[in-house]
Design a protein around this motif. Structure first.
Motif, short mmCIF file in Angstrom:
data_model
loop_
_atom_site.label_atom_id
_atom_site.label_comp_id
_atom_site.label_asym_id
_atom_site.label_seq_id
_atom_site.Cartn_x
_atom_site.Cartn_y
_atom_site.Cartn_z
N VAL A 1 0.76 -1.00 -0.18
CA VAL A 1 0.43 0.12 -0.23
C VAL A 1 0.36 1.21 -0.07
N ASN A 2 0.59 2.21 -0.87
CA ASN A 2 1.71 3.25 -1.10
C ASN A 2 0.72 4.35 -1.49
N SER A 3 0.78 5.40 -1.11
CA SER A 3 0.00 6.71 -1.35
C SER A 3 1.26 7.73 -2.56
N VAL A 4 0.71 8.50 -3.72
CA VAL A 4 1.20 9.31 -4.63
C VAL A 4 0.24 10.96 -3.93
N GLY A 5 1.37 11.75 -4.01
CA GLY A 5 1.16 12.93 -3.89
C GLY A 5 1.50 14.21 -5.08
N PRO A 6 0.67 14.26 -5.58
CA PRO A 6 0.51 14.69 -7.22
C PRO A 6 0.58 16.43 -7.04
N GLY A 7 1.49 17.60 -6.91
CA GLY A 7 1.49 18.39 -7.00
C GLY A 7 -0.63 19.32 -7.97
N PHE A 8 -0.32 20.75 -7.88
CA PHE A 8 -0.84 20.52 -9.27
C PHE A 8 -1.45 20.51 -10.73
N ILE A 9 -2.77 19.67 -10.96
CA ILE A 9 -2.43 18.62 -11.91
C ILE A 9 -3.28 19.65 -13.01
N ARG A 10 -3.31 19.18 -13.94
CA ARG A 10 -4.03 20.01 -14.86
C ARG A 10 -5.24 18.71 -15.55
N THR A 11 -6.18 18.67 -14.47
CA THR A 11 -7.55 18.43 -14.87
C THR A 11 -9.32 19.00 -14.79
N PRO A 12 -9.93 18.12 -14.64
CA PRO A 12 -11.35 18.68 -14.38
C PRO A 12 -11.43 19.70 -13.25
N LEU A 13 -10.73 19.30 -11.91
CA LEU A 13 -11.02 19.85 -10.95
C LEU A 13 -10.41 20.45 -10.33
N PRO B 1 -2.19 14.84 -16.19
CA PRO B 1 -3.12 13.35 -15.78
C PRO B 1 -1.96 12.35 -16.33
N GLU B 2 -0.92 12.08 -17.68
CA GLU B 2 -0.14 11.02 -17.68
C GLU B 2 1.08 11.12 -17.07
N GLU B 3 1.08 12.29 -16.33
CA GLU B 3 2.40 12.10 -15.26
C GLU B 3 2.57 11.27 -14.42
N VAL B 4 1.38 11.49 -13.83
CA VAL B 4 1.17 10.99 -11.94
C VAL B 4 -0.07 9.43 -12.27
N ALA B 5 0.29 8.97 -13.70
CA ALA B 5 -0.81 7.24 -13.87
C ALA B 5 0.82 7.26 -14.33
N GLU B 6 1.59 7.20 -14.50
CA GLU B 6 2.89 6.69 -14.77
C GLU B 6 3.73 6.29 -13.58
N LEU B 7 3.25 6.98 -12.93
CA LEU B 7 4.06 6.54 -11.63
C LEU B 7 3.10 5.61 -10.62
N THR B 8 2.17 6.04 -10.72
CA THR B 8 1.03 5.27 -9.48
C THR B 8 0.87 3.71 -10.91
N VAL B 9 1.12 3.55 -11.77
CA VAL B 9 1.36 2.13 -11.84
C VAL B 9 2.32 1.92 -12.30
N PHE B 10 3.13 2.41 -11.70
CA PHE B 10 4.69 1.40 -11.45
C PHE B 10 4.72 1.26 -10.12
N LEU B 11 4.28 1.98 -9.75
CA LEU B 11 3.44 1.46 -7.55
C LEU B 11 2.28 0.29 -8.01
N LEU B 12 1.79 -0.41 -8.36
CA LEU B 12 0.82 -1.36 -8.75
C LEU B 12 1.95 -2.51 -9.47
N SER B 13 2.66 -2.54 -10.14
CA SER B 13 3.42 -3.35 -10.76
C SER B 13 3.76 -3.86 -9.69
N ASP B 14 4.69 -5.07 -9.94
CA ASP B 14 5.68 -5.65 -9.50
C ASP B 14 7.17 -5.41 -9.88
N ARG B 15 7.63 -4.26 -10.22
CA ARG B 15 8.89 -2.85 -10.50
C ARG B 15 8.81 -2.51 -8.96
#
Length: 249
Positions: A179-191, A217-231
Motif C-alpha cells: 500500500v502506497n500513496s502518491v502526492g501530485p502537485g497541481f495537475i491539469r484536470t477538471p478539478l 494526468p499521464e505523469e501521475v498515472a505513470e508513477l501510480t502504475v509503476f507502484l502497482l507493478s511488480d517492479r
C-alpha cells in the motif's frame, strides 16, 4: 508497455476523467481488467467504452461505504478476483480560513477525501488477500505534508490519507498486499480547471512549481502504475511526490 498486468483485476475510483482515467488506460494497456468507477455515470461509461471489453463502468458515491463494498463485489463477480486498487476519487471543497470554515463543508471533504479511502481499504484488502495478494495506491496530494491557506479540510484529509496508507502497509505487507500513496502537485484536470477560472489564478499556481508548468494526468498515472507493478515489489508504506519540485521550495 508489456503485458505486466495480464491476469490482474483492478479498481480505479474517480476514473471518469483526469488522473483516474489516465491510470485506467495504462492498466488496460498493460493487460489488466479494470473497473472504471466514478460518481458521474456518463463519464464512467465513456471511459470504459473507450477502453474496450477489458473495462467495465461502475457508478457510485465513494462516501457511501455500502456502495464501496458493492464496487468491490462487482469487480470480483465480473472479473473473478481483485488484485489492484487505486483510491483516487476526491473533491477540492470550499475555500475559507480554518476559523470560518463551514462545518458542513468540513464533513463533506473529510467524507469524500479521507473516509472513502478507508472504505476502499476496508473492502479491497480482504478481496485482494483472497486473490493471493496485490497492491493499492491511495491518491494523496502535495498537501499530504504541506499546508495551503483556506483549505483546512482538504489538507487534513490528505494528511490522513498518508497516515492511513502507512498504517495499512505495516499491517498487510507481510501478507502480500503493498500500500502506497502518491502526492501530485497541481495537475491539469477538471478539478483544477474549476479553481483556475482566470488566467491570473493559473499563473499563480504555475509559479508554485519550479518546473514552470502544471502537471499532466499521464505523469501521475505513470508513477501510480509503476507502484502497482511488480517492479515496485519492495516499495510499500511510502508517499511519493510527482509535483514539479513544488515541495522542494
Amino acid at each position: 508497455m508489456t503485458e505486466e498486468f495480464a491476469g490482474k483485476v483492478a479498481i480505479v475510483t474517480g476514473a471518469g476523467s483526469g488522473i483516474g482515467a489516465a491510470v485506467a488506460k495504462l492498466l488496460v494497456a498493460g493487460g489488466a481488467k479494470v473497473v472504471v468507477a466514478d460518481l458521474n455515470e456518463e463519464h464512467a461509461k465513456s471511459v470504459a467504452a473507450a477502453l474496450g471489453d477489458a473495462a467495465k463502468p461502475f457508478t457510485l458515491d465513494v462516501g457511501d461505504p455500502a456502495a464501496v463494498e458493492a464496487l468491490v463485489a462487482f469487480a470480483v463477480d465480473t472479473f473473478g478476483a481483485l488484485h489492484l486498487a487505486v483510491n483516487n476519487a476526491g473533491i477540492g471543497g470550499a475555500s475559507a480560513p480554518t476559523g470560518e470554515y463551514a462545518i458542513e463543508d468540513w464533513h463533506k471533504v473529510i467524507q469524500i477525501n479521507l473516509n472513502s479511502v478507508f472504505y476502499g481499504l476496508r473492502y479491497e484488502i480482504p478481496a485482494i488477500l483472497k486473490s493471493g495478494g496485490g497492491a493499492i495506491v491511495n491518491m494523496a496530494s502535495i498537501l499530504g505534508t504541506n499546508g495551503f491557506a483556506n483549505a483546512p479540510a482538504y489538507v487534513a484529509a490528505k494528511h490522513g490519507v498518508v497516515g492511513l496508507t502507512k498504517n495499512a502497509a505495516v499491517e498487510y505487507s507481510a501478507q502480500g498486499v503493498r500500500v502506497n500513496s502518491v502526492g501530485p502537485g497541481f495537475i491539469r484536470t477538471p478539478l483544477i480547471d474549476e479553481v483556475i477560472e482566470e488566467d491570473e489564478a493559473e499563473q499563480a499556481l504555475i509559479a508554485k512549481h519550479p518546473i514552470g508548468r502544471l502537471g499532466r494526468p499521464e505523469e501521475v498515472a505513470e508513477l501510480t502504475v509503476f507502484l502497482l507493478s511488480d517492479r515496485a515489489s519492495f516499495i510499500t508504506g511510502s508517499y511519493h511526490l510527482v509535483d514539479g519540485a513544488y515541495s522542494a521550495v
